[in-house]
Write a protein that holds these residues in place. Structure first.
Motif, short mmCIF file in Angstrom:
data_model
loop_
_atom_site.label_atom_id
_atom_site.label_comp_id
_atom_site.label_asym_id
_atom_site.label_seq_id
_atom_site.Cartn_x
_atom_site.Cartn_y
_atom_site.Cartn_z
N LEU A 1 0.82 -1.21 0.00
CA LEU A 1 0.00 0.00 0.00
C LEU A 1 0.86 1.26 0.00
CD1 LEU A 1 -2.94 -0.81 2.46
CD2 LEU A 1 -3.03 -0.54 -0.02
N LYS A 2 1.94 1.25 0.76
CA LYS A 2 2.80 2.42 0.82
C LYS A 2 3.51 2.64 -0.51
CE LYS A 2 3.61 2.67 5.78
NZ LYS A 2 4.62 2.69 6.85
N LYS A 3 3.91 1.57 -1.19
CA LYS A 3 4.55 1.71 -2.49
C LYS A 3 3.56 2.27 -3.51
CE LYS A 3 8.06 -1.80 -1.83
NZ LYS A 3 8.59 -3.10 -2.24
N VAL A 4 2.32 1.81 -3.49
CA VAL A 4 1.29 2.34 -4.38
C VAL A 4 1.02 3.81 -4.03
CG1 VAL A 4 -1.16 2.17 -5.00
CG2 VAL A 4 0.24 0.11 -4.84
N GLY A 5 0.96 4.14 -2.75
CA GLY A 5 0.77 5.52 -2.33
C GLY A 5 1.89 6.42 -2.82
N ASN A 6 3.13 5.95 -2.72
CA ASN A 6 4.27 6.72 -3.22
C ASN A 6 4.15 6.95 -4.72
OD1 ASN A 6 6.12 7.60 -1.28
ND2 ASN A 6 6.88 5.54 -0.96
N PHE A 7 3.74 5.93 -5.45
CA PHE A 7 3.60 6.02 -6.90
C PHE A 7 2.57 7.09 -7.27
CE2 PHE A 7 1.29 4.76 -10.75
CZ PHE A 7 2.32 4.85 -11.68
N PHE A 8 1.38 7.02 -6.66
CA PHE A 8 0.34 7.98 -6.99
C PHE A 8 0.68 9.39 -6.50
CE2 PHE A 8 -2.30 4.16 -7.58
CZ PHE A 8 -2.72 4.44 -8.88
N TYR A 9 1.38 9.50 -5.40
CA TYR A 9 1.81 10.80 -4.93
C TYR A 9 2.78 11.43 -5.93
CZ TYR A 9 3.90 14.44 -2.06
OH TYR A 9 4.35 15.64 -1.60
N THR A 10 3.70 10.63 -6.46
CA THR A 10 4.65 11.12 -7.45
C THR A 10 3.92 11.59 -8.71
OG1 THR A 10 6.33 9.62 -6.59
CG2 THR A 10 6.70 10.52 -8.79
N ILE A 11 2.96 10.80 -9.18
CA ILE A 11 2.18 11.18 -10.36
C ILE A 11 1.42 12.48 -10.08
CG2 ILE A 11 0.29 10.48 -11.89
CD1 ILE A 11 2.89 8.92 -12.32
N PHE A 12 0.77 12.57 -8.93
CA PHE A 12 0.02 13.76 -8.57
C PHE A 12 0.92 15.00 -8.57
CE2 PHE A 12 -1.34 16.61 -5.11
CZ PHE A 12 -2.56 17.03 -5.63
N MET A 13 2.08 14.89 -7.95
CA MET A 13 3.00 16.03 -7.89
C MET A 13 3.51 16.40 -9.27
SD MET A 13 2.82 17.04 -4.87
CE MET A 13 4.04 18.29 -4.86
#
Length: 94
Positions: A67-79
């Motif tokens: 979940l944390k890896k997926v969260g990091n991925f989507f946070y990077t895309i969002f930014m």
């Protein structure tokens, strides 16, 4: 080899451009306040990384790590999207 004035004793010592170099006269570090600031920055950086909500810890379960890896991925895309939009706004003429 360079020289630096010791912030503690005031004598000039040989210096290899490293804040943790030792004074030839008093044996204290030549970094002085700069060394303290560098150590504080490193400690703050480590604290920030540990407190980041998506920081993956060894003690986390496999599910939580995923979940944390997926969260990091989507946070990077969002930014990236937000940065692109801000760049577009800044690049507009006028």
């Amino acid at each position: 080899m360079d020289q630096k004035k010791c912030p503690h004793c005031g004598n000039w010592s040989s210096w290899n451009l490293n804040l943790s170099d030792i004074c030839d006269h008093c044996g204290k570090t030549l970094g002085g306040k700069d060394l303290e600031n560098q150590e504080k920055r490193l400690a703050d950086k480590k604290t920030n990384e540990e407190n980041w909500m998506f920081n993956v810890k060894e003690s986390d379960s496999d599910f939580k790590k995923g979940l944390k890896k997926v969260g990091n991925f989507f946070y990077t895309i969002f930014m990236a999207i937000i940065s692109f939009i801000l760049w577009l706004i800044a690049a507009l003429p006028g």
